[in-house]
Write an enzyme that holds these catalytic residues in place. Structure first.
Site, PDB file in Angstrom:
ATOM      1  N   ARG A  10       0.839  -1.217   0.000  1.00  0.00           N
ATOM      2  CA  ARG A  10       0.000   0.000   0.000  1.00  0.00           C
ATOM      3  C   ARG A  10       0.872   1.266   0.000  1.00  0.00           C
ATOM      4  O   ARG A  10       1.028   1.928  -1.016  1.00  0.00           O
ATOM      5  CB  ARG A  10      -0.968  -0.037   1.196  1.00  0.00           C
ATOM      6  CG  ARG A  10      -2.079   0.991   1.152  1.00  0.00           C
ATOM      7  CD  ARG A  10      -1.694   2.357   1.621  1.00  0.00           C
ATOM      8  NE  ARG A  10      -1.108   2.368   2.953  1.00  0.00           N
ATOM      9  CZ  ARG A  10      -0.515   3.436   3.474  1.00  0.00           C
ATOM     10  NH1 ARG A  10      -0.428   4.562   2.781  1.00  0.00           N
ATOM     11  NH2 ARG A  10       0.020   3.386   4.679  1.00  0.00           N
ATOM     12  N   HIS A 201       4.839   4.122  12.911  1.00  0.00           N
ATOM     13  CA  HIS A 201       4.971   4.104  11.449  1.00  0.00           C
ATOM     14  C   HIS A 201       5.977   5.195  11.088  1.00  0.00           C
ATOM     15  O   HIS A 201       5.645   6.390  11.134  1.00  0.00           O
ATOM     16  CB  HIS A 201       3.578   4.374  10.865  1.00  0.00           C
ATOM     17  CG  HIS A 201       3.474   4.476   9.380  1.00  0.00           C
ATOM     18  ND1 HIS A 201       2.809   3.528   8.603  1.00  0.00           N
ATOM     19  CD2 HIS A 201       3.898   5.418   8.500  1.00  0.00           C
ATOM     20  CE1 HIS A 201       2.835   3.902   7.342  1.00  0.00           C
ATOM     21  NE2 HIS A 201       3.503   5.050   7.241  1.00  0.00           N
ATOM     22  N   CYS A 234       3.658   9.440   0.943  1.00  0.00           N
ATOM     23  CA  CYS A 234       2.267   9.833   0.718  1.00  0.00           C
ATOM     24  C   CYS A 234       2.220  10.883  -0.377  1.00  0.00           C
ATOM     25  O   CYS A 234       2.913  11.899  -0.293  1.00  0.00           O
ATOM     26  CB  CYS A 234       1.671  10.372   2.009  1.00  0.00           C
ATOM     27  SG  CYS A 234       0.017  11.026   1.780  1.00  0.00           S
TER      28      CYS A 234
END
Ligand code: HMG
Ligand code: MG
Length: 295
Positions: A10, A201, A234
């Site tokens: 992902r 994370h 991101c």
């Protein structure tokens, strides 16, 4: 035993210019599972217009290896409906500690995201009572738009997520700026959250991720996200670099006597086909050492 949640399929692929085919995404997931990564974030049920790389996660969900604990990112009720229709048993709702970032990422305020998540979590619980929910707090240390984030602000969002019923929260260094003393400050602010309900994370943009993991280990935390090959970032966080490489994490853990259940040789090879498709060289130092037969 340290728990690793592999987020490469992902986070690792969502920020790449090339969109990887569904079969290549599944091949990666199978190779990582073969290497021992039993928990993986396999995709996200977000708008395909926002993140075309994650289109077709529904089909990926249908082809997952048997026995895999698969997680998917869900931003709203529509995403949750898609996740449930795909048979997803574990979902990660994602918001942030910074208003500017949440707005850029999912086009909501923090309060709106929590309202939407309460509805999504209710739907999830009614359909999959035994399923698990994570709540991710991005920009827990620093925001690409407004700079440093107050640890108390990040922890306040974590508490709101726990109150709406997530089983664990994830504190994320979205752009990879934090160092160990900031980790200690954030952990101190979060000291009333049970350690088994908190995961970390780290992005490794500036090479501090392994030091941050070590700091967390010394504080007693045992759950970490990482991405094989150090892929990731991101698309809505300018300057975000790759995730902590799973190879680097596994090497540190095993070398220091923690068990991971991961075969480093298989792991080092798992991302090679995808790196080839992306035209990229391995970036993880451990991956390079293993491939060169030095580890
Ligand atoms: P929006 O434009 O406000 O949504 O986007 P909307 O409700 O107005 O809908 C707009 C269109 O999207 C509509 O379609 C909806 O049906 C569709 P149209 O009528 O135009 O054809 N839509 C959807 N389609 C599929 N699945 C859905 C969905 N929702 C609406 N779930 C939205 C809001 C949240 C959808 C959008 O901003 C979005 O998808 N954002 C995704 C952001 C993202 O994936 N970011 C990367 C992951 S987060 C991350 O990387 C950080 C993390 O790694 C931790 C860290 O490092 O910090 C987790
Ligand atoms: Mg991330």
């Amino acid at each position: 035993m340290v728990r690793i949640i592999e987020v490469g399929p992902r986070d690792g692929l969502q920020n790449e210019r090339e969109t990887i085919s569904l079969s290549a995404r599944l091949d990666l997931i199978f190779a990582l599972a073969e290497a021992g990564l039993a928990e993986q974030e396999f995709g996200s049920f977000v708008s395909p217009k926002a993140v075309p790389q994650m289109a077709g996660t529904d089909e990926v969900a249908a082809g997952l290896p048997t026995g895999l604990t698969g997680w998917a990112l869900v931003p709203n009720v529509k995403g949750m409906e898609r996740a449930l229709a795909s048979g997803c048993r574990n979902a990660a709702l994602f918001t942030a500690a910074s208003e500017d970032f949440v707005q850029a990422n999912i086009r909501m305020s923090i309060a709106e995201s929590l309202e939407v998540f309460a509805e999504a979590a209710g739907l999830f619980r009614s359909r999959v009572p035994e399923g698990r929910l994570r709540g991710i707090v991005s920009t827990a240390f620093e925001c690409p738009f407004v700079g440093r984030v107050d640890p108390e602000a990040a922890v306040a969002v974590a508490h709101e997520l726990l109150e709406l019923g997530v089983d664990e929260v994830v504190l994320a260094d979205t752009i990879g700026t934090a160092g160990p003393s900031e980790v200690k400050r954030l952990a101190a602010a979060a000291s009333d959250i049970p350690k088994e309900k908190l995961a970390w994370h780290f992005h490794d943009t500036r090479g501090t991720a392994v030091a941050n993991v070590w700091t967390c280990l010394e504080l007693g935390y045992r759950s970490f996200d990482s991405a094989a090959g150090g892929l990731g970032g991101c698309p809505f966080a300018p300057g975000a670099g790759g995730n902590l490489a799973t190879e680097d994490l596994v090497y540190l853990l095993e070398r220091e006597g923690f068990r991971t259940g991961v075969d480093l040789e298989l792991l080092a090879r798992a991302t090679l086909p995808v790196l080839d498709l992306l035209g990229r060289e391995p970036e993880s130092k451990v991956q390079r050492a293993v491939l060169a037969g030095r580890s």
